[in-house]
Design an enzyme around this catalytic site. Structure first.
Site, PDB file in Angstrom:
ATOM      1  N   ARG A  83      -7.006   3.428  -4.932  1.00  0.00           N
ATOM      2  CA  ARG A  83      -6.595   3.559  -3.533  1.00  0.00           C
ATOM      3  C   ARG A  83      -6.804   5.007  -3.071  1.00  0.00           C
ATOM      4  O   ARG A  83      -6.676   5.938  -3.868  1.00  0.00           O
ATOM      5  CB  ARG A  83      -5.112   3.205  -3.409  1.00  0.00           C
ATOM      6  CG  ARG A  83      -4.635   3.201  -1.980  1.00  0.00           C
ATOM      7  CD  ARG A  83      -3.123   3.003  -1.862  1.00  0.00           C
ATOM      8  NE  ARG A  83      -2.739   3.079  -0.467  1.00  0.00           N
ATOM      9  CZ  ARG A  83      -1.575   3.531  -0.022  1.00  0.00           C
ATOM     10  NH1 ARG A  83      -0.653   3.914  -0.882  1.00  0.00           N
ATOM     11  NH2 ARG A  83      -1.335   3.584   1.271  1.00  0.00           N
ATOM     12  N   HIS A  84      -7.112   5.164  -1.792  1.00  0.00           N
ATOM     13  CA  HIS A  84      -7.242   6.518  -1.226  1.00  0.00           C
ATOM     14  C   HIS A  84      -5.952   7.320  -1.434  1.00  0.00           C
ATOM     15  O   HIS A  84      -4.890   6.756  -1.704  1.00  0.00           O
ATOM     16  CB  HIS A  84      -7.557   6.422   0.271  1.00  0.00           C
ATOM     17  CG  HIS A  84      -6.499   5.687   1.037  1.00  0.00           C
ATOM     18  ND1 HIS A  84      -5.279   6.254   1.349  1.00  0.00           N
ATOM     19  CD2 HIS A  84      -6.453   4.419   1.495  1.00  0.00           C
ATOM     20  CE1 HIS A  84      -4.545   5.373   1.978  1.00  0.00           C
ATOM     21  NE2 HIS A  84      -5.221   4.240   2.079  1.00  0.00           N
TER      22      HIS A  84
END
Ligand SMILES: *[C@@H]1O[C@H](CO)[C@@H](O)[C@H](O)[C@H]1NC(C)=O
Ligand SMILES: *[C@@H]1O[C@H](CO)[C@@H](O)[C@H](O)[C@H]1NC(C)=O
Length: 472
Positions: A83-84
């Site tokens: 995930r970012h």
């Protein structure tokens, strides 16, 4: 931290500001980190979910790699879904923050001197603007660089600098700005020697491809969009809880602390205040005055509210949530198959690593499709009190920079597969006795998905590739 300064000429110390001072002073012993920092759901910092990193963000425990001690094994491939990192609020949340800020401003001008509302007004300035819309912040770049460094220590032969420079590693990302920035930062992290900022290596050449079919499958699955995302009935537990007694209690306590009028403070604005505490921490490392509006009990209720949403909207709540990730599931297992099949010695070694960067909305459906974090009793609007020990907690599963890593080992008895969620070993359902079972046993567990899990069928003939991306 904001300075502890109370005007000396204040004659009337209200109960509110006494409480304020007490809460604030007691927090001095734990500098900078709000006591509620582990309850922010998807807005939790990775290091608050895994606090050993607070001491040393580069600490790596190699004992998480667990091929059987009785066999000689070496890792030959990994596929990571990441995930970012930390980001600004999205435009929608910024508009909520604006409404909340306005409420505080007008309330403070009307309220009595020294009230909590006035303290807040004097200690906090609205600084978010809509154009920040979900972009990665500096801290978010650090999140990904640091994760890359830790993973490269864990897998030196796979995530090596040479493998990056020779473009042996595939990088795919969602088209969203925060994800593209994240995949860049991850590559920087792999190329950096030592910790700290970028060294003499200023000309990092990024090599990544954007692939929304894989990383934003949820937008393209009509059965999901119509059946769940835009379907109030499918999300009724969330709505019920939002207006239920626990949330009402949180709202009432916040209102009393702020001496605000009841009707102005909607559940959305209560949540906005909670998220403000999280944003100021994750963006600026600040212990925001907003945090003092919530005690542990309040934070747990708000965490549960967002877990309910993730459960019903992205996870086990509806089968289609998981099935919408079939393209990603198949992509991953194609990678693993290539690494896990027997090779003649003359054949080239498999791709060392494949790194896929997306969203919490990418990871949660995949993890549910794999059957992970599934509690016996589903969370509902009515069973909050039964759910304290639940394993489905977004704060632990999908904080910023959350990651799911599939590791293929070459072992004497054949290829094996291990799963790490946020650098922690997790066992496949049905293979509960082994951290790194034989790859063929994992394939047997997921046989029904490997042979099925057809995106077009499950999602009812969505126009993949032709469908406009509604969010862009
Ligand atoms: C590493 O993790 C193991 C358990 O997986 C634990 O027993 C050990 O103490 C940890 N080592 C360090 C240095 O944290
Ligand atoms: C909305 O959700 C409910 C409950 O899951 C379901 O029965 C219904 O079919 C859904 N409606 C649509 C249009 O998919």
């Amino acid at each position: 931290m904001f300075p502890v300064l109370l005007p000396a000429d204040r004659v009337l110390l209200t109960a509110a500001s006494l409480l304020w001072t007490r809460l604030f002073c007691s927090s001095l012993s734990v500098p900078d980190i709000p006591h509620i920092a582990t309850y922010f759901g998807t807005k939790t910092r990775y290091e608050d979910a895994y606090p050993h990193l607070l001491q040393d963000v580069y600490s790596v425990n190699t004992s998480v790699l667990r091929p059987p001690a009785t066999e000689r094994c070496s890792p030959v491939h990994l596929t990571a879904v990441i995930r970012h990192g930390s980001r600004y609020p999205t435009a929608k949340n910024i508009r909520r923050i604006q409404r909340l800020s306005e409420l505080v401003r007008t309330g403070a001008s009307r309220g009595s001197a020294g009230s909590w509302l006035q303290e807040l007004q004097s200690r906090w300035v609205m600084w978010y603007t809509e154009d920040m819309d979900g972009q990665l912040v500096m801290k978010g770049r650090d999140d990904l660089r640091q994760l890359a460094k830790r993973l490269s220590v864990l897998f030196p032969s796979l995530l090596s600098e040479e493998n990056v420079r020779r473009r042996r590693i595939t990088f795919l990302t969602s088209s969203k700005h925060r994800c593209v920035s994240s995949v860049e930062a991850f590559q920087e992290g792999l190329l950096l020697r030592g910790g700290g900022a970028r060294g003499g290596d200023s000309e990092v050449e990024y090599s990544h491809q954007v692939d929304d079919e894989l990383m934003r499958f949820f937008d393209r699955c009509r059965g999901y969009v119509e059946g769940v995302e835009n379907n109030l009935t499918a999300l009724q537990e969330v709505e019920k809880f939002k207006h239920g007694e626990e949330m009402e209690g949180v709202r009432r306590r916040m209102m009393e602390r702020l001496s605000l009028h009841h009707e102005h403070l909607t559940p959305d604005l209560v949540e906005a205040a909670f998220f403000l505490c999280s944003y100021e921490l994750s963006i600026k490392s600040l212990h925001s005055p907003w945090c003092f509006l919530f005690d542990d009990h309040d934070a747990k209720v708000l965490e549960y509210k967002s877990d309910l949403k993730h459960y019903w909207k992205r996870s086990h709540g509806h089968v289609i949530n998981g099935l919408s990730s079939c393209p990603l599931f198949h992509h991953i297992f194609r990678n693993l198959d290539k690494a896990g099949r027997p090779r003649r010695s003359t054949e080239a070694s498999p791709e060392p690593a494949s790194v896929l960067v997306g969203h919490a909305e990418t990871l949660l459906p995949l993890l549910s499709l794999l059957g992970l974090h599934k509690d016996q009793t589903p969370p509902t609007a009515d069973n909050y009190h039964l759910q304290h020990g639940r394993s489905f907690r977004a704060s632990r599963i999908v904080p910023y920079a959350a990651n799911v890593v599939f590791v293929v080992y070459d072992c004497e008895r054949g290829p094996r597969l291990q799963l790490l969620v946020n650098e922690t070993p997790v066992r496949f359902p049905g293979l509960d006795t082994e951290d790194a079972p034989l790859y063929r046993d994992v394939r047997a567990v997921y046989r029904h998905l490997l042979d099925g899990c057809d995106f077009h069928k499950e999602c009812e003939g969505t126009m993949v590739g032709r469908a406009p991306n509604i969010e862009l």
